[in-house]
Every structure is written in C-alpha cells, then in structure tokens.
Design a protein around this motif. Sequence first.
Motif, PDB file in Angstrom:
ATOM      1  N   ALA A 117       0.807  -1.216   0.000  1.00  0.00           N
ATOM      2  CA  ALA A 117       0.000   0.000   0.000  1.00  0.00           C
ATOM      3  C   ALA A 117       0.846   1.274   0.000  1.00  0.00           C
ATOM      4  CB  ALA A 117      -0.930   0.006   1.217  1.00  0.00           C
ATOM      5  N   TYR A 118       2.163   1.142   0.131  1.00  0.00           N
ATOM      6  CA  TYR A 118       3.022   2.327   0.183  1.00  0.00           C
ATOM      7  C   TYR A 118       3.005   3.037  -1.168  1.00  0.00           C
ATOM      8  CZ  TYR A 118       4.571  -0.627   3.999  1.00  0.00           C
ATOM      9  OH  TYR A 118       4.596  -1.451   5.095  1.00  0.00           O
ATOM     10  N   GLU A 119       2.790   4.346  -1.131  1.00  0.00           N
ATOM     11  CA  GLU A 119       2.638   5.107  -2.369  1.00  0.00           C
ATOM     12  C   GLU A 119       3.722   6.155  -2.565  1.00  0.00           C
ATOM     13  OE1 GLU A 119      -1.317   6.663  -2.328  1.00  0.00           O
ATOM     14  OE2 GLU A 119      -2.209   4.744  -2.921  1.00  0.00           O
ATOM     15  N   SER A 120       4.636   6.280  -1.610  1.00  0.00           N
ATOM     16  CA  SER A 120       5.727   7.240  -1.748  1.00  0.00           C
ATOM     17  C   SER A 120       6.964   6.684  -1.064  1.00  0.00           C
ATOM     18  CB  SER A 120       5.357   8.596  -1.134  1.00  0.00           C
ATOM     19  OG  SER A 120       5.192   8.477   0.268  1.00  0.00           O
ATOM     20  N   LEU A 121       8.125   7.177  -1.466  1.00  0.00           N
ATOM     21  CA  LEU A 121       9.368   6.717  -0.857  1.00  0.00           C
ATOM     22  C   LEU A 121       9.407   7.034   0.633  1.00  0.00           C
ATOM     23  CD1 LEU A 121      11.863   7.742  -3.671  1.00  0.00           C
ATOM     24  CD2 LEU A 121      11.270   5.417  -2.993  1.00  0.00           C
ATOM     25  N   SER A 122       8.804   8.139   1.020  1.00  0.00           N
ATOM     26  CA  SER A 122       8.822   8.528   2.430  1.00  0.00           C
ATOM     27  C   SER A 122       7.982   7.598   3.304  1.00  0.00           C
ATOM     28  CB  SER A 122       8.321   9.968   2.581  1.00  0.00           C
ATOM     29  OG  SER A 122       6.992  10.092   2.098  1.00  0.00           O
ATOM     30  N   SER A 123       7.042   6.862   2.691  1.00  0.00           N
ATOM     31  CA  SER A 123       6.180   5.970   3.470  1.00  0.00           C
ATOM     32  C   SER A 123       6.747   4.560   3.601  1.00  0.00           C
ATOM     33  CB  SER A 123       4.790   5.893   2.828  1.00  0.00           C
ATOM     34  OG  SER A 123       4.854   5.273   1.550  1.00  0.00           O
ATOM     35  N   VAL A 124       7.832   4.269   2.881  1.00  0.00           N
ATOM     36  CA  VAL A 124       8.437   2.936   2.945  1.00  0.00           C
ATOM     37  C   VAL A 124       9.074   2.728   4.320  1.00  0.00           C
ATOM     38  CG1 VAL A 124      10.244   1.450   1.994  1.00  0.00           C
ATOM     39  CG2 VAL A 124       8.843   2.854   0.468  1.00  0.00           C
ATOM     40  N   PRO A 125       8.809   1.597   4.990  1.00  0.00           N
ATOM     41  CA  PRO A 125       9.388   1.350   6.319  1.00  0.00           C
ATOM     42  C   PRO A 125      10.909   1.427   6.303  1.00  0.00           C
ATOM     43  CG  PRO A 125       7.660  -0.238   5.854  1.00  0.00           C
ATOM     44  CD  PRO A 125       7.888   0.517   4.581  1.00  0.00           C
ATOM     45  N   GLN A 126      11.477   1.979   7.381  1.00  0.00           N
ATOM     46  CA  GLN A 126      12.917   2.167   7.470  1.00  0.00           C
ATOM     47  C   GLN A 126      13.636   0.960   8.060  1.00  0.00           C
ATOM     48  OE1 GLN A 126      14.062   5.948   9.204  1.00  0.00           O
ATOM     49  NE2 GLN A 126      12.069   6.848   8.726  1.00  0.00           N
ATOM     50  N   LYS A 127      12.900   0.028   8.627  1.00  0.00           N
ATOM     51  CA  LYS A 127      13.514  -1.122   9.288  1.00  0.00           C
ATOM     52  C   LYS A 127      14.317  -1.956   8.303  1.00  0.00           C
ATOM     53  CE  LYS A 127      12.319  -5.316  11.860  1.00  0.00           C
ATOM     54  NZ  LYS A 127      11.202  -6.155  12.366  1.00  0.00           N
ATOM     55  N   GLN A 128      15.543  -2.284   8.684  1.00  0.00           N
ATOM     56  CA  GLN A 128      16.378  -3.140   7.856  1.00  0.00           C
ATOM     57  C   GLN A 128      15.720  -4.508   7.675  1.00  0.00           C
ATOM     58  OE1 GLN A 128      19.273  -2.742   6.222  1.00  0.00           O
ATOM     59  NE2 GLN A 128      19.463  -0.577   6.729  1.00  0.00           N
ATOM     60  N   GLN A 129      15.835  -5.056   6.484  1.00  0.00           N
ATOM     61  CA  GLN A 129      15.306  -6.379   6.144  1.00  0.00           C
ATOM     62  C   GLN A 129      13.778  -6.459   6.247  1.00  0.00           C
ATOM     63  OE1 GLN A 129      17.162  -9.082   4.996  1.00  0.00           O
ATOM     64  NE2 GLN A 129      18.763  -7.551   4.864  1.00  0.00           N
ATOM     65  N   PHE A 130      13.090  -5.311   6.246  1.00  0.00           N
ATOM     66  CA  PHE A 130      11.635  -5.337   6.402  1.00  0.00           C
ATOM     67  C   PHE A 130      10.976  -6.162   5.305  1.00  0.00           C
ATOM     68  CE2 PHE A 130       7.444  -3.743   5.236  1.00  0.00           C
ATOM     69  CZ  PHE A 130       6.770  -3.836   6.439  1.00  0.00           C
ATOM     70  N   PHE A 131      11.330  -5.903   4.047  1.00  0.00           N
ATOM     71  CA  PHE A 131      10.650  -6.574   2.946  1.00  0.00           C
ATOM     72  C   PHE A 131      11.081  -8.031   2.804  1.00  0.00           C
ATOM     73  CE2 PHE A 131      10.035  -2.103   1.693  1.00  0.00           C
ATOM     74  CZ  PHE A 131       8.654  -2.123   1.569  1.00  0.00           C
ATOM     75  N   THR A 132      12.304  -8.338   3.194  1.00  0.00           N
ATOM     76  CA  THR A 132      12.718  -9.744   3.217  1.00  0.00           C
ATOM     77  C   THR A 132      11.916 -10.512   4.259  1.00  0.00           C
ATOM     78  OG1 THR A 132      14.963  -9.219   2.485  1.00  0.00           O
ATOM     79  CG2 THR A 132      14.647 -11.319   3.613  1.00  0.00           C
ATOM     80  N   ASP A 133      11.776  -9.933   5.444  1.00  0.00           N
ATOM     81  CA  ASP A 133      10.980 -10.577   6.496  1.00  0.00           C
ATOM     82  C   ASP A 133       9.513 -10.685   6.088  1.00  0.00           C
ATOM     83  OD1 ASP A 133      13.252 -10.787   8.038  1.00  0.00           O
ATOM     84  OD2 ASP A 133      12.838  -8.982   9.221  1.00  0.00           O
ATOM     85  N   ARG A 134       8.992  -9.636   5.456  1.00  0.00           N
ATOM     86  CA  ARG A 134       7.595  -9.663   5.034  1.00  0.00           C
ATOM     87  C   ARG A 134       7.378 -10.738   3.963  1.00  0.00           C
ATOM     88  NH1 ARG A 134       5.006  -8.032   7.776  1.00  0.00           N
ATOM     89  NH2 ARG A 134       4.168  -5.929   7.612  1.00  0.00           N
ATOM     90  N   TYR A 135       8.321 -10.867   3.047  1.00  0.00           N
ATOM     91  CA  TYR A 135       8.236 -11.915   2.019  1.00  0.00           C
ATOM     92  C   TYR A 135       8.180 -13.301   2.658  1.00  0.00           C
ATOM     93  CZ  TYR A 135      10.093 -15.347  -1.284  1.00  0.00           C
ATOM     94  OH  TYR A 135      10.297 -16.486  -2.031  1.00  0.00           O
ATOM     95  N   LEU A 136       9.052 -13.554   3.612  1.00  0.00           N
ATOM     96  CA  LEU A 136       9.077 -14.857   4.280  1.00  0.00           C
ATOM     97  C   LEU A 136       7.786 -15.097   5.059  1.00  0.00           C
ATOM     98  CD1 LEU A 136      12.779 -14.880   5.552  1.00  0.00           C
ATOM     99  CD2 LEU A 136      11.828 -16.141   3.609  1.00  0.00           C
ATOM    100  N   ASP A 137       7.254 -14.046   5.688  1.00  0.00           N
ATOM    101  CA  ASP A 137       6.010 -14.187   6.446  1.00  0.00           C
ATOM    102  C   ASP A 137       4.824 -14.474   5.525  1.00  0.00           C
ATOM    103  OD1 ASP A 137       7.308 -13.768   8.834  1.00  0.00           O
ATOM    104  OD2 ASP A 137       6.827 -11.629   8.944  1.00  0.00           O
ATOM    105  N   VAL A 138       4.761 -13.774   4.391  1.00  0.00           N
ATOM    106  CA  VAL A 138       3.661 -14.004   3.451  1.00  0.00           C
ATOM    107  C   VAL A 138       3.753 -15.410   2.866  1.00  0.00           C
ATOM    108  CG1 VAL A 138       2.661 -13.311   1.236  1.00  0.00           C
ATOM    109  CG2 VAL A 138       3.360 -11.568   2.883  1.00  0.00           C
ATOM    110  N   LYS A 139       4.949 -15.821   2.492  1.00  0.00           N
ATOM    111  CA  LYS A 139       5.118 -17.172   1.939  1.00  0.00           C
ATOM    112  C   LYS A 139       4.708 -18.226   2.965  1.00  0.00           C
ATOM    113  CE  LYS A 139       9.209 -19.024   1.257  1.00  0.00           C
ATOM    114  NZ  LYS A 139      10.527 -19.442   0.693  1.00  0.00           N
ATOM    115  N   LYS A 140       5.084 -18.030   4.219  1.00  0.00           N
ATOM    116  CA  LYS A 140       4.701 -18.971   5.270  1.00  0.00           C
ATOM    117  C   LYS A 140       3.189 -19.002   5.447  1.00  0.00           C
ATOM    118  CE  LYS A 140       5.551 -20.202  10.122  1.00  0.00           C
ATOM    119  NZ  LYS A 140       4.128 -20.414  10.440  1.00  0.00           N
ATOM    120  N   ASP A 141       2.550 -17.843   5.387  1.00  0.00           N
ATOM    121  CA  ASP A 141       1.100 -17.787   5.539  1.00  0.00           C
ATOM    122  C   ASP A 141       0.400 -18.520   4.399  1.00  0.00           C
ATOM    123  OD1 ASP A 141      -1.122 -16.435   7.175  1.00  0.00           O
ATOM    124  OD2 ASP A 141      -1.655 -15.896   5.121  1.00  0.00           O
TER     125      ASP A 141
END
Length: 231
Positions: A117-141
């Motif tokens: 749902a992020y629509e701008s660069l400023s809205s992208v989470p700053q946490k390191q490895q956020f999208f890698t962790d999210r990918y693994l969580d979605v795949k597990k789900d």
Amino acid sequence: MNDKVDGRGSWILAYRQHVLHIVTHAIINIVEKPWERVYIDGQPHEHGFKLGSEKHTTEVIVKKSGVIQLTSGVEGLALLKTTKSGFEGYIRDQNTALPETRERMLATEVTASWRYAYESLSSVPQKQQFFTDRYLDVKKDLVDTFYGPPKEGVYSPSVQNTLYLMAKSVLNRFPDISSIKLKMPNIHFLPVNLKNKDNQTIVKFADDVYLPTDEPHGSIQASLSRFWSKM
C-alpha cells in the motif's frame, strides 16, 4: 541487493537521483534465486549449497515525483497434499462428465504477487530487512493456509476454494498489502486402476499408487484486493 532495498529504499533513492532527472519514471525488476545450505548426515555443510526451487520476485515502479508502486512475490512454489483434498460442489449440467470426489491428491506450483500500500518513498518502512521478512512471512502464511494444522490438516473441496482462502488470509494478516494475485495450476496424480472390458478388477489399488499426468489440466488464478485498492 535486498539489504539496500530494505534499508528505506536507499537503492531506489540512489537510482532515482542518477536516472530520473532524464526520464519520467523507471521500472525496476529483481528476481532472487535463493541458495540453500546443504546438510550432510544431519549437519550443515560449511561451504555446500544447492539452488532452491522457488524464486523471490520484486517490481518497483518509481516516478520522478516520488510516487511508487511496490510489488513482491514468489514463483515456482511447489506444494503437495496426499489426502484431505477433493473436487466437489461445482456447477453441473447435462454436459458434465467429471465425477465429484472427496479423496484425491492436490499438487500445484504457486505463483503469487502482492502489492504493498506504500505510495511514496517517504512511506516505505525504514527497518532493515523489512521486505525480506515480510516476504518470508507471506510465503509462510500461504503455505500454512494450503496445508492446515500439522496433525489434522484442512480439507480442500477444490483448488479454487483453497486459492481464495490463501489470498484472503494474506490480506487479513498483513494490512500493508493492498492486493494479491495467485495462480495455481493443477498438477494431476491420478489413481491407478488397471482394467479391461472383461475384468474390471484385474489390479485395483486402494488409492496408494498414482500416475502423474500433464493432461488434462487447468490453470486456476484469481486476484483479491481491498475495496480501497487502486489495483
């Protein structure tokens, strides 16, 4: 590459700074083919790896204005259930020849993509490895919904039903995902029953010997999105 994208899109920012001054927008596609450590006699090998089966995909569309569209996904995720699967409750008419069943194998190769749902660069989470962790969580789900609990599993009346429940589960669990697409073709394993016109029970297996076949097959796919999604 993933570390840089995960770190608040710093790689995307760098790309934007160097390229977007001469173009209106850029489309960036990344495919990760994961290498998995080899285990020998139950022990992880110090320097041995094998190429994993599924691929991690990412697409980012970034515009000069800073507006982005961020999509992630998985390709080639092969899944198999040896029981608790059927095909029943479908629409029938005078031309329907396929009998219903409550016992069959369910095998497929999942291709999934989900849009954040992020629509701008400023809205992208700053946490390191956020999208890698999210990918693994979605795949597990997705995998957990496909199989159900480890002991009793979950019954699937059709691939269509299971696909819908998998997509619905992702949207329910991850509020930052606005839409998801799933493609799950049938990979058929048909019960073996050797017979002829004179003897219908020459060799009758009790659903324990299966023949893999490519035809006929169907490709089931669907998209689910939130009502406010711009998918």
